[in-house]
Design an enzyme around this catalytic site. Structure first.
Site, PDB file in Angstrom:
ATOM      1  CG  ASP A  80     -47.713 -57.214  51.912  1.00  0.00           C
ATOM      2  OD1 ASP A  80     -48.443 -56.206  51.953  1.00  0.00           O
ATOM      3  OD2 ASP A  80     -48.151 -58.371  51.790  1.00  0.00           O
ATOM      4  NE  ARG A 129     -55.149 -51.420  45.138  1.00  0.00           N
ATOM      5  CZ  ARG A 129     -55.009 -52.584  45.750  1.00  0.00           C
ATOM      6  NH1 ARG A 129     -55.382 -52.708  47.021  1.00  0.00           N
ATOM      7  NH2 ARG A 129     -54.500 -53.622  45.113  1.00  0.00           N
ATOM      8  NE  ARG A 146     -54.868 -53.940  58.477  1.00  0.00           N
ATOM      9  CZ  ARG A 146     -54.185 -54.199  59.587  1.00  0.00           C
ATOM     10  NH1 ARG A 146     -54.060 -53.265  60.511  1.00  0.00           N
ATOM     11  NH2 ARG A 146     -53.616 -55.370  59.771  1.00  0.00           N
ATOM     12  CG  ASN A 148     -58.851 -62.667  55.444  1.00  0.00           C
ATOM     13  OD1 ASN A 148     -59.990 -62.343  55.131  1.00  0.00           O
ATOM     14  ND2 ASN A 148     -58.608 -63.594  56.354  1.00  0.00           N
ATOM     15  CB  VAL A 149     -59.299 -61.566  49.907  1.00  0.00           C
ATOM     16  CG1 VAL A 149     -60.373 -61.505  48.820  1.00  0.00           C
ATOM     17  CG2 VAL A 149     -57.978 -61.019  49.375  1.00  0.00           C
ATOM     18  NE  ARG A 152     -58.343 -55.797  53.034  1.00  0.00           N
ATOM     19  CZ  ARG A 152     -57.332 -55.008  52.747  1.00  0.00           C
ATOM     20  NH1 ARG A 152     -57.365 -54.264  51.656  1.00  0.00           N
ATOM     21  NH2 ARG A 152     -56.274 -54.954  53.524  1.00  0.00           N
TER      22      ARG A 152
END
Length: 215
Positions: A80, A129, A146, A148-149, A152
């Site tokens: 980041d 990636r 987009r 957060n974990v 996703r």
């Protein structure tokens, strides 16, 4: 009082809490506080992140708080951070690295990239990636994702993607390593140079930096 700045996502808080706990273990007498700071990327979940004008959107407000003296140090994922920090800040410490590999998450029967169906849609917010996935499988469709974990993972569960790619380190820290279909070997996907860094003002947290470097 030592104030640690962090974003408010579950992963950011987990990483900042680890740093706080390491400091507390070495300096039991220290008064520590974690302060959540919302960044541009937190406020706008729809904006594209690739353009040069978007550099630092995950850290800009935290850097400003550091410079203003509102916090004493910050914990970031290295991915980041922009290439150049403001002159008044420095990277004080890079803790011992977690699993540096990237992880493919997909249906239970998928354990290798080559097992993904022809033309399958793969989600990742990383240009690095995306390029490496297409080098492995030019037939795949790779697009941004987009959130957060948890967000996703929910998009994957809902069938919006055939697979997504996340960092093994983050999944391990969140206790979600069981969701990984396969850990991508370095011969398949090279990782970033670092994952977690703690910027601060030069000299402000010298003893803390030395302690974390030995963790």
């Amino acid at each position: 009082m030592l104030i640690i700045g962090t974003r408010g996502s579950k992963l950011a808080l987990t990483q900042a809490s680890w740093v706080r706990d390491q400091i507390q273990r070495r300096f039991p007498e220290a008064a520590l506080e974690m302060r959540i700071i919302k960044t541009t990327a937190d406020r706008d979940q729809l904006m594209p992140l690739r353009s040069a004008s978007r550099r630092g959107v995950f850290v800009k407000e935290i850097e400003e708080a550091l410079i203003a003296g509102e916090i004493d140090l910050a914990v970031h994922s290295a991915k980041d951070l922009p290439s150049n920090l403001p002159d008044s800040l420095e990277i004080s410490v890079i803790p011992e690295r977690e699993d540096a590999r990237d992880a493919l998450l997909s249906a239970p029967e998928i354990t290798l990239v080559r097992q993904l169906p022809q033309g399958a849609l793969v989600g990742t917010g990383s240009v690095r990636r995306q390029a490496q996935v297409l080098a492995l499988r030019p037939d795949l469709r790779v697009t941004d994702i987009r959130g957060n974990v948890d967000t996703r993972l929910e998009k994957l569960r809902a069938g919006q993607y055939a697979a997504i790619i996340l960092a093994c380190a983050g999944l391990n820290r969140l206790g979600l390593s069981g969701r990984i279909s396969t850990r991508l070997d370095f011969s398949e996907m090279l990782p970033l140079p670092g994952r977690e860094r703690s910027p601060s003002k030069p000299g402000k947290t010298m003893r803390v930096s030395a302690a974390l470097s030995r963790s």
